[in-house]
Structures are given as structure tokens and as C-alpha cells.
Design an enzyme around this catalytic site. Sequence first.
Site, short mmCIF file in Angstrom:
data_model
loop_
_atom_site.label_atom_id
_atom_site.label_comp_id
_atom_site.label_asym_id
_atom_site.label_seq_id
_atom_site.Cartn_x
_atom_site.Cartn_y
_atom_site.Cartn_z
N THR A 1 0.82 -1.21 0.00
CA THR A 1 0.00 0.00 0.00
C THR A 1 0.85 1.26 0.00
O THR A 1 2.00 1.24 0.47
CB THR A 1 -0.91 0.01 1.26
OG1 THR A 1 -1.57 1.27 1.37
CG2 THR A 1 -0.09 -0.20 2.52
N ASP A 2 0.28 2.35 -0.49
CA ASP A 2 0.97 3.63 -0.43
C ASP A 2 1.03 4.20 0.98
O ASP A 2 1.80 5.12 1.26
CB ASP A 2 0.34 4.65 -1.38
CG ASP A 2 -1.13 4.94 -1.10
OD1 ASP A 2 -1.70 4.31 -0.19
OD2 ASP A 2 -1.71 5.79 -1.81
N GLU A 3 0.25 3.63 1.90
CA GLU A 3 0.21 4.17 3.26
C GLU A 3 1.54 3.97 4.00
O GLU A 3 1.79 4.62 5.02
CB GLU A 3 -0.94 3.55 4.05
CG GLU A 3 -2.30 3.92 3.47
CD GLU A 3 -3.45 3.63 4.42
OE1 GLU A 3 -3.28 3.79 5.63
OE2 GLU A 3 -4.53 3.25 3.92
N TYR B 1 -1.76 -0.28 11.00
CA TYR B 1 -1.90 -0.99 9.72
C TYR B 1 -0.72 -0.71 8.81
O TYR B 1 -0.05 -1.63 8.32
CB TYR B 1 -3.20 -0.58 9.02
CG TYR B 1 -3.20 -0.88 7.54
CD1 TYR B 1 -3.04 -2.18 7.08
CD2 TYR B 1 -3.33 0.15 6.60
CE1 TYR B 1 -3.02 -2.46 5.71
CE2 TYR B 1 -3.31 -0.13 5.24
CZ TYR B 1 -3.15 -1.42 4.80
OH TYR B 1 -3.12 -1.69 3.45
N LYS C 1 2.35 -3.20 7.35
CA LYS C 1 2.63 -3.41 5.93
C LYS C 1 4.06 -2.97 5.60
O LYS C 1 4.74 -3.61 4.77
CB LYS C 1 1.63 -2.64 5.07
CG LYS C 1 0.22 -3.21 5.09
CD LYS C 1 0.16 -4.63 4.55
CE LYS C 1 0.39 -4.70 3.05
NZ LYS C 1 0.25 -6.10 2.55
#
Length: 349
Positions: free
Chosen positions: A133-135, A158, A162
Site C-alpha cells: 500500500t501507499d500508506e 496498519y 505493511k
Amino acid sequence: MKTLLVTGGAGFIGANFVLQAVGDGLRVINLDKLTYAGNPDTLESLRGHDRHVFVQGDIGDHTLVAELLQAHQPIAIVNFAAESHVDRSIDGPAAFVHTNVVGTLGMLEAARNYWRSMSGHDQDSFRFLHISTDEVYGSLGDEGSFTETTPYAPNSPYSASKAASDHLVRAFHHTYGLPTLTTNCSNNYGPFQFPEKLIPLVIQKAMAGEQLPVYGDGLNVRDWLFVADHCSAIRRVLDGGRVGETYNVGGNAERTNITVVKTICALLDAKRPLPDGRKHESLITYVKDRPGHDRRYAIDSSKLQRELSWKPLHTFESGIEATVDWYLTNQSWVQRVLDGSYRMERLGV
């Protein structure tokens, strides 16, 4: 016939990928634990299909994963399996570490052992593709975009979990030579998304005439990626990506959350007006912002476009209308999620 082992293939993005891959002639071994976000209903069209084998199981079950690899001899592992909802990670971060970090580590170890048992062309062509993810990159200011070299700065449990899994994938390539690939995507939307996420949540609540909660001032910005475009990007990376590399996948569709909500409201005004004649936009209610809410994400996917000739086929406008239409015509799928009945049945092998 090419065989893939797909983990998390009953979740939103994973299931869309499985449906697309099987439709394109690939054989898929689909391993999913069927937690709350794993929905067998999404895979109903593949029931009994000779190119789809569903296995209910945990990526942390090392024996099961090793048995599946040896029995089916896949040319690649595509790892979607993850806990992915930020709000849930705030309430219970341990589950995210268990699945996203420990689970990914187990998959990497199984992949390394399987890859080492191979030889010749089979070993050379094997890939472990990790979906992220870009997060992991944190929050942007008003300008710029995330690139593959942006330093990691995760701000939620989260995204931290990741980020850890991404680092493990990188380490297994550099330490053991495992042929890995990683994709970091922007916010996905489209058919079969669990109704706790912003877009399906707003569609469902708006249809019911309920209040539409918007965090903070609604000006948080996300780059929205239609799920079918994301799946095509994954296939392109799997087929042609350079081993050990990371590829960012974005939709070129930055929108504030409030713009997304108002766009859905306008579409529903035309397609499913409220009985009392009110505009759906009148249902918008601003609520207290969630802790650590990143202000802006934006993905630079020029590396993917340049090296692998990929680009999204959907604009935000075409994608969001297709999504609204899908939810309007698939209310039975939504209702089975909302009433929990989708968890009462399990997909047959």
C-alpha cells in the site's frame, strides 16, 4: 497451464484478481482464511471451475502452504493476504502484526524453500509478488507524489505492519536471492468491496437515507484506483517486472474525501433518488477525525508506465459510476455481508 498460488483471494482486491486471472486462462490455487473480510460469495461464479481450487487456511500454517506448493507447482505466489482496515488496526493492532508481518514471513520462508527445490527454467521464472500500500510512505504535503524511493514513514498500526512486511520481502531477495516483486498501490475501489470502506459505505447509507459520516473537514486527499486497473497492473508486474524491484500503482485520480462523497450523492440523485425528494448531499455529517489520519496520498506510477507500458483505463468519473451501478444491482451480495449470512457458508473446493 500456468498456475498461481494466490493468498487472500477471497478478499476485495484478491478476489477481483482471481476472477480476472481465471477468466484469462490461468489456474489459481486460492488460499484464504475467510476472516470477516473474506467473502466466498464473491467467488460464486467460480464454484466448480476446473481452473480454480479454493483452500480455506491460514498463511501462517507452514505445513499447509508447503503442501500446496508441492502439490500444485505454481509458477508464482501472489500475496494479497492482509488485515487492511486502518480503523480496525487502531482498535486492535496485534492482529495486524500477526497476519501482515508474521504471516508474510511464513509465506516468504515457504517460498524460499520451494524455490530452492526447483531447477532450470522453473526456478528462473518463479516469482513472489507482494501486494502492499501507499500508506507505508506516510503523509504528503500539498505537492509532490510518492515514488518507489520515498522513505517509509507509516503513521498507523496498519501501515506500520505493511511497512514491516515490505522490508521482509526486500530482505529475502537481498539475503537469499528469492525472486521477489512488490507493488504499492493507492486507494482501491470497485465491485465486491467490503461495506466498511468509504465508497461502499457511503453508497449503502445514502441509499438508505442515513447520515453520511465524513471524518474531520473532509479534505483528506487520496489517489483513487479502480480495482480492475490495479489487477491488470499486478499481472503486468508479474509477467515483466524486474526481480527485486518495487512498482507503485496509482489511478491518477486525486480527490478529497468530501469530493468523493458528493460525487456519489450526485450519481444517486440521478439513479436512485430519495423518496422525500431530498438531495443525498443533505445527509453528509462531519464527525470527529480518526487518530493519525494522514492528510494526503498521491502515487507516481511513472516507473510502471515507463517500464511495463501500463496505465489505468478508468478515470475516476467512469470508475465511480461503474461502482455505484454495481452496488445498485448487487444488493443481495451487500445484504449478505451486512446481515452476516455470507459467513455462514463456505465455498466448496
